[in-house]
Write an enzyme that holds these catalytic residues in place. Structure first.
Site, PDB file in Angstrom:
ATOM      1  CE  LYS A 155     -17.863 -23.483 -19.920  1.00 27.68           C
ATOM      2  NZ  LYS A 155     -18.629 -22.796 -18.879  1.00 27.68           N
ATOM      3  CG  ASN A 208     -22.571 -23.935 -22.198  1.00 30.77           C
ATOM      4  OD1 ASN A 208     -23.255 -23.551 -23.146  1.00 30.77           O
ATOM      5  ND2 ASN A 208     -23.089 -24.174 -21.013  1.00 30.77           N
ATOM      6  CG  ASP A 238     -22.174 -21.506 -18.642  1.00 31.87           C
ATOM      7  OD1 ASP A 238     -22.647 -22.601 -18.304  1.00 31.87           O
ATOM      8  OD2 ASP A 238     -21.047 -21.383 -19.150  1.00 31.87           O
ATOM      9  CB  ALA A 294     -14.312  -9.220 -15.800  1.00 28.59           C
ATOM     10  N   GLY A 295     -14.480 -12.865 -15.398  1.00 27.65           N
ATOM     11  CA  GLY A 295     -14.031 -14.107 -16.032  1.00 27.65           C
ATOM     12  C   GLY A 295     -15.132 -14.727 -16.873  1.00 27.65           C
ATOM     13  N   GLY A 296     -14.958 -16.015 -17.195  1.00 25.63           N
ATOM     14  CA  GLY A 296     -15.890 -16.696 -18.097  1.00 25.63           C
ATOM     15  C   GLY A 296     -17.328 -16.711 -17.590  1.00 25.63           C
ATOM     16  CB  ALA A 297     -18.836 -17.925 -14.452  1.00 28.02           C
ATOM     17  CE1 TYR A 318     -20.972 -27.471  -7.821  1.00 22.52           C
ATOM     18  CE2 TYR A 318     -21.254 -25.527  -9.212  1.00 22.52           C
ATOM     19  CZ  TYR A 318     -20.739 -26.797  -9.016  1.00 22.52           C
ATOM     20  OH  TYR A 318     -19.995 -27.385 -10.001  1.00 22.52           O
TER      21      TYR A 318
HETATM   22  P1  ATR Z   1     -14.784 -19.058 -14.528  1.00 26.13           P
HETATM   23  O1  ATR Z   1     -14.804 -19.687 -15.889  1.00 26.13           O
HETATM   24  O2  ATR Z   1     -15.219 -19.986 -13.424  1.00 26.13           O
HETATM   25  O3  ATR Z   1     -15.483 -17.761 -14.495  1.00 26.13           O
HETATM   26  P2  ATR Z   1     -12.309 -17.631 -14.733  1.00 26.13           P
HETATM   27  O4  ATR Z   1     -12.734 -17.274 -16.122  1.00 26.13           O
HETATM   28  O5  ATR Z   1     -10.898 -18.069 -14.486  1.00 26.13           O
HETATM   29  O6  ATR Z   1     -13.236 -18.797 -14.185  1.00 26.13           O
HETATM   30  O7  ATR Z   1     -12.684 -16.388 -13.786  1.00 26.13           O
HETATM   31  C1  ATR Z   1     -12.361 -16.334 -12.417  1.00 26.13           C
HETATM   32  C2  ATR Z   1     -12.754 -14.945 -11.919  1.00 26.13           C
HETATM   33  O8  ATR Z   1     -12.556 -14.898 -10.511  1.00 26.13           O
HETATM   34  C3  ATR Z   1     -11.888 -13.845 -12.521  1.00 26.13           C
HETATM   35  O9  ATR Z   1     -12.699 -12.699 -12.685  1.00 26.13           O
HETATM   36  C4  ATR Z   1     -10.862 -13.619 -11.417  1.00 26.13           C
HETATM   37  O10 ATR Z   1     -10.263 -12.348 -11.387  1.00 26.13           O
HETATM   38  P3  ATR Z   1      -8.755 -12.109 -11.920  1.00 26.13           P
HETATM   39  O11 ATR Z   1      -8.831 -12.158 -13.417  1.00 26.13           O
HETATM   40  O12 ATR Z   1      -8.392 -10.787 -11.379  1.00 26.13           O
HETATM   41  O13 ATR Z   1      -7.918 -13.242 -11.345  1.00 26.13           O
HETATM   42  C5  ATR Z   1     -11.743 -13.768 -10.216  1.00 26.13           C
HETATM   43  N1  ATR Z   1     -10.953 -13.941  -9.000  1.00 26.13           N
HETATM   44  C6  ATR Z   1     -10.324 -15.064  -8.603  1.00 26.13           C
HETATM   45  N2  ATR Z   1      -9.684 -14.825  -7.432  1.00 26.13           N
HETATM   46  C7  ATR Z   1      -9.914 -13.518  -7.100  1.00 26.13           C
HETATM   47  C8  ATR Z   1      -9.580 -12.685  -6.007  1.00 26.13           C
HETATM   48  N3  ATR Z   1      -8.833 -13.141  -4.983  1.00 26.13           N
HETATM   49  N4  ATR Z   1     -10.018 -11.408  -6.010  1.00 26.13           N
HETATM   50  C9  ATR Z   1     -10.781 -10.956  -7.008  1.00 26.13           C
HETATM   51  N5  ATR Z   1     -11.174 -11.689  -8.083  1.00 26.13           N
HETATM   52  C10 ATR Z   1     -10.737 -12.960  -8.121  1.00 26.13           C
END
Ligand code: ATR
Length: 288
Positions: free
Chosen positions: A72, A93, A108, A133-136, A236
Site C-alpha cells: 500500500k 489500496n 479502508d 497506529a498501524g496501517g488500518a 473478523y
Molecule cells: P495493519 O495494516 O493491519 O494495520 P500494521 O500496520 O502492521 O497492520 O499494524 C498493526 C498494529 O497492531 C500496530 O499498531 C501494532 O503496534 P506496534 O507498532 O507497537 O507493534 C499493533 N499491535 C500488534 N500487536 C500489538 C500488541 N501486542 N500490543 C499493542 N499493539 C499491538
C-alpha cells in the site's frame, strides 16, 4: 461476469500473500449480478515486483485494481495523482487508470465509516478512542476526522515504529479537518480509561485478538467500558473477539471488521465502475 471475450475488462488485486483474499469472490459476484463484462483476479506480487507490475498494468490499460499488504505504501509513490486521504496517509489500496493516468485512493477508512453506519450508529460530531497506529488504524482515524468526528484519541505502544508517522499524519490532517486528534501511549492506563469514558466509540485497530491468539485483548478490565459505548474491532477472524466479548458483558453494542472489508471493496467498485455494489447479495453469500 459474462462469458470472457475480447471486450472483457480486467480488474485485480496485487499483494503477497494473496490467495486467501476474498476480494475476487466479492467483485466477480458483483460483476455477475450486474451483468458486467468484467473479471477480477488475484496477483501474487510483493514490494519488489510492484514497479514492473504497475507498468505492465498501465501498458495493458487495466482499468483498476486493489493493492494490499505489503504494497500500500509503495503504491502511493507509483501513482500520478492521489485522493486527499491517500495523500495524507501516504498509502493506496485502490487504483483507477484513466487512459494511462493512475489515481490512488484509500478506501479502508471509508469502509470502516460505512460499517459504523451499517451497524446503526451515527458518530459524526462525537469522540473516538482508537487502539493502534498501524496501517488500518491510520486509515480509520484520517477518514473519521475528514468525516467530522470531534475528537479522536489514538493509543499506541511507546515502542511502536508507527508513532513518528502517526504524528506527521496528525499534523498534515490539521489542514483538512478541525477534528482534534491526540496520540497517547497505550501503557498510560488512566489516560485510556479517561478517554474511553468520554468516547462514543472504542475501536481496536490492532491485530491483538486475531486467530490463533483469540484469548488476547488489549483491554481486560471491563470497568473501562460504559453502557453507551460502541465497541468495534477491525478483526473478523474470530467473528467475536475477546474484546467484543468483554464489551458485551458490560452491556456495550459491538461489531467486527467484516463489513469494513466489504465496504472498502464496495467503495473501490464504485470508483472503478460508477455503480453500487449489490452489497446485500454479497453479504448473504460471503460475509456471514
Ligand atoms: P495493519 O495494516 O493491519 O494495520 P500494521 O500496520 O502492521 O497492520 O499494524 C498493526 C498494529 O497492531 C500496530 O499498531 C501494532 O503496534 P506496534 O507498532 O507497537 O507493534 C499493533 N499491535 C500488534 N500487536 C500489538 C500488541 N501486542 N500490543 C499493542 N499493539 C499491538
Amino acid at each position: 461476469m459474462k462469458e470472457i471475450t475480447g471486450h472483457t475488462q480486467v480488474f485485480g488485486v496485487l499483494g503477497s500473500p494473496i490467495s486467501h483474499s476474498i476480494s475476487p469472490q466479492m467483485h466477480n459476484e458483483a460483476f455477475r449480478q450486474l451483468e458486467m463484462d468484467c473479471v477480477y483476479l488475484a496477483f501474487e506480487v510483493g514490494e519488489d515486483g510492484m514497479k514492473a507490475a504497475v507498468d505492465g498494468l498501465r501498458t495493458l490499460n487495466v482499468r483498476g485494481y486493489n493493492v494490499t499488504m505489503p504494497n500500500k505504501n509503495i503504491m502511493a509513490t507509483l501513482c500520478d495523482k492521489l485522493s486527499p486521504a491517500a495523500e495524507i496517509i501516504g498509502a493506496v489500496n485502490t487504483v483507477v487508470n484513466d487512459n494511462g493516468v493512475l489515481t490512488g485512493h484509500t478506501t479502508d477508512g471509508i469502509g470502516y465509516m460505512r460499517a459504523v453506519e451499517d451497524a446503526g450508529h451515527n458518530i459524526i460530531g462525537k469522540k473516538m478512542t482508537l487502539l493502534g497506529a498501524g496501517g488500518a488504524s491510520t486509515s480509520i482515524f484520517v477518514q473519521a476526522a475528514l468525516d467530522g468526528l470531534s475528537e479522536i484519541s489514538v493509543f499506541s505502544r511507546s515502542t511502536s515504529k508507527f508513532n513518528d508517522r502517526a504524528r506527521n499524519i496528525i499534523e498534515r490532517l490539521k489542514e483538512h479537518s478541525s477534528c482534534k486528534v491526540n496520540l497517547y501511549p497505550l501503557e498510560d492506563e488512566s489516560r485510556l480509561r479517561h478517554e474511553i469514558s468520554k468516547s462514543a466509540i472504542l475501536t481496536n485497530g490492532t491485530s491483538v485478538g486475531m486467530a490463533p491468539d483469540i484469548d488476547d485483548s488489549l483491554i481486560t478490565d471491563t470497568s473501562m467500558f460504559h453502557k453507551d459505548l460502541i465497541v468495534s474491532d477491525i478483526i473478523y477472524n474470530p467473528r467475536e473477539t475477546q474484546l467484543m466479548n468483554f464489551a458485551k458483558e458490560a452491556g456495550c453494542s459491538t461489531f467486527n471488521g467484516l463489513y469494513m472489508l466489504l465496504y472498502q471493496g464496495a467503495e473501490a467498485f464504485k470508483i472503478w465502475t460508477g455503480q453500487d455494489m449489490p452489497v446485500d447479495i454479497i453479504k448473504a453469500k460471503y460475509f456471514n
